[in-house]
Design an enzyme around this catalytic site. Structure first.
Site, PDB file in Angstrom:
ATOM      1  N   ASN A 172      33.408  42.620  28.365  1.00 35.82           N
ATOM      2  CA  ASN A 172      33.249  44.047  28.636  1.00 35.82           C
ATOM      3  C   ASN A 172      32.931  44.209  30.123  1.00 35.82           C
ATOM      4  OD1 ASN A 172      32.028  46.653  29.020  1.00 35.82           O
ATOM      5  ND2 ASN A 172      31.790  46.809  26.808  1.00 35.82           N
ATOM      6  N   ARG A 179      28.287  52.915  44.677  1.00 37.60           N
ATOM      7  CA  ARG A 179      28.511  52.949  46.120  1.00 37.60           C
ATOM      8  C   ARG A 179      29.614  53.945  46.516  1.00 37.60           C
ATOM      9  NH1 ARG A 179      26.402  49.284  49.961  1.00 37.60           N
ATOM     10  NH2 ARG A 179      26.867  50.234  51.987  1.00 37.60           N
ATOM     11  N   HIS A 213      34.725  50.641  27.820  1.00 36.13           N
ATOM     12  CA  HIS A 213      34.184  51.722  27.004  1.00 36.13           C
ATOM     13  C   HIS A 213      34.041  52.968  27.877  1.00 36.13           C
ATOM     14  CE1 HIS A 213      31.137  52.900  23.622  1.00 36.13           C
ATOM     15  NE2 HIS A 213      31.655  53.984  24.190  1.00 36.13           N
ATOM     16  N   ARG A 223      33.412  56.718  28.861  1.00 32.57           N
ATOM     17  CA  ARG A 223      32.663  57.845  28.295  1.00 32.57           C
ATOM     18  C   ARG A 223      33.059  59.128  29.010  1.00 32.57           C
ATOM     19  NH1 ARG A 223      28.986  53.551  27.327  1.00 32.57           N
ATOM     20  NH2 ARG A 223      28.071  53.684  25.240  1.00 32.57           N
ATOM     21  N   HIS A 271      30.678  54.933  34.196  1.00 31.25           N
ATOM     22  CA  HIS A 271      31.070  53.573  34.570  1.00 31.25           C
ATOM     23  C   HIS A 271      32.603  53.496  34.572  1.00 31.25           C
ATOM     24  CE1 HIS A 271      30.678  53.406  30.207  1.00 31.25           C
ATOM     25  NE2 HIS A 271      29.360  53.391  30.291  1.00 31.25           N
ATOM     26  N   GLU A 288      36.928  50.821  23.647  1.00 32.55           N
ATOM     27  CA  GLU A 288      35.896  51.342  22.751  1.00 32.55           C
ATOM     28  C   GLU A 288      35.604  52.792  23.092  1.00 32.55           C
ATOM     29  OE1 GLU A 288      33.224  47.245  22.291  1.00 32.55           O
ATOM     30  OE2 GLU A 288      32.483  48.912  23.521  1.00 32.55           O
ATOM     31  N   THR A 322      23.599  53.693  25.968  1.00 36.18           N
ATOM     32  CA  THR A 322      24.510  52.693  25.430  1.00 36.18           C
ATOM     33  C   THR A 322      24.644  52.950  23.937  1.00 36.18           C
ATOM     34  OG1 THR A 322      24.994  50.328  25.273  1.00 36.18           O
ATOM     35  CG2 THR A 322      22.695  50.998  24.983  1.00 36.18           C
ATOM     36  N   HIS A 337      26.992  43.578  21.078  1.00 33.52           N
ATOM     37  CA  HIS A 337      25.809  44.292  21.561  1.00 33.52           C
ATOM     38  C   HIS A 337      24.619  43.337  21.685  1.00 33.52           C
ATOM     39  CE1 HIS A 337      24.324  48.311  22.725  1.00 33.52           C
ATOM     40  NE2 HIS A 337      23.155  47.740  22.529  1.00 33.52           N
ATOM     41  N   ASP A 338      24.246  43.091  22.915  1.00 36.45           N
ATOM     42  CA  ASP A 338      23.105  42.235  23.268  1.00 36.45           C
ATOM     43  C   ASP A 338      23.304  40.766  22.904  1.00 36.45           C
ATOM     44  OD1 ASP A 338      21.838  44.340  24.437  1.00 36.45           O
ATOM     45  OD2 ASP A 338      20.385  44.666  22.831  1.00 36.45           O
ATOM     46  N   GLY A 391      29.231  42.110  27.484  1.00 35.52           N
ATOM     47  CA  GLY A 391      29.279  42.669  28.825  1.00 35.52           C
ATOM     48  C   GLY A 391      27.987  42.527  29.590  1.00 35.52           C
ATOM     49  N   HIS A 392      26.958  43.259  29.179  1.00 37.55           N
ATOM     50  CA  HIS A 392      25.715  43.330  29.957  1.00 37.55           C
ATOM     51  C   HIS A 392      25.116  41.953  30.208  1.00 37.55           C
ATOM     52  CE1 HIS A 392      22.079  45.199  31.528  1.00 37.55           C
ATOM     53  NE2 HIS A 392      21.404  44.294  30.834  1.00 37.55           N
TER      54      HIS A 392
END
Length: 237
Positions: free
Chosen positions: A7, A18, A43, A45, A50, A70, A100, A190-191, A213-214
């Site tokens: 992700n 920036r 993903h 939104r 992002h 997503e 999130t 997720h996580d 991702g994160h």
């Protein structure tokens, strides 16, 4: 082997902070595939905080592995996915102001809506997956929507794993077994991280794909993107 889809939302977050085009999202997608990732996940939104909607179109020509988009299937999202035709669309019931994703679908309450949306994507040759909590009734409800796959929402597992509670894997294992018996493909996300991914993978039969991702981007700050991707691939064997 379970596939790794990276992700890249966090790369877009860094770029947007920036106001320019560094880091370049398209180039990063090319790089992670070159480093061994078997998919790219985004993903978008509505507020484009992002991934921007233009990114979705810009990425289409360069993602030669699996392209997974997503999002909450509002009209703008549905129209975009139908135009881009990714490999997979993952439906997530996130509110517009959510930081999130924080919950899976109530597949029983929203069955009729999901049936219609999923059928439209499938008519256009797009594989469907829906984000669900590890609850047996929700897995059965997912089957009734006609979806191809589910994505298990793994935040609860990840949190409990950090506390040393490995029993947190049990509902995920039970739901995976049920999903497999029902003929549903199984994704997860997720996580998930380098710390918890191997135990998760080893205890989830039929796990086809994880979207990370994160944690992956955070770990790469210290270890390097190419190295981290290889570390995930090793754990997912």
């Amino acid at each position: 082997m379970t596939k790794l889809s990276v992700n890249i939302n966090k790369i877009a977050t860094l770029r947007n902070s920036r106001g320019g085009d560094v880091p370049n999202v398209v180039q990063f997608a090319k790089d992670v595939q070159e480093f061994g990732a078997q998919g790219v996940t985004i993903h978008p939104r509505p507020d484009e905080r992002h991934i921007r909607y233009q990114d979705v179109y810009d990425l289409k020509p360069v993602v030669y592995t699996e392209y997974n988009i997503e999002g909450n299937p509002i009209k703008q999202f549905v129209d975009m996915v139908l135009e881009v035709k990714p490999t997979q669309v993952t439906l997530v019931p996130d509110a517009e102001d959510a930081i999130t994703s924080n919950a899976g679908w109530d597949t029983l309450k929203h069955k009729d809506f999901l049936v219609d949306v999923i059928a439209e994507f499938q008519r256009n040759g797009i594989r469907t997956s829906i984000f669900v909590d590890p609850v047996m009734a929700q897995i059965e409800g997912a089957k009734a929507t006609g979806t191809d796959r589910i994505e298990l929402y793994t935040e609860a597992y990840a949190h409990q794993y950090t506390l040393g509670n490995k029993d947190a894997i049990k509902p995920y294992n039970e739901c995976a077994v049920l999903a497999h018996d029902l003929g549903l493909g199984i994704n997860a996300g997720h996580d998930l991280s380098l710390d918890n991914i191997k135990f998760f993978k080893d205890n989830i039969p039929g796990l086809l794909e994880v979207s990370i991702g994160h944690a992956l981007i955070s770990e790469s700050l210290y270890l390097g993107v190419e190295n981290v991707i290889q570390m995930y691939l090793q754990r997912l064997k």
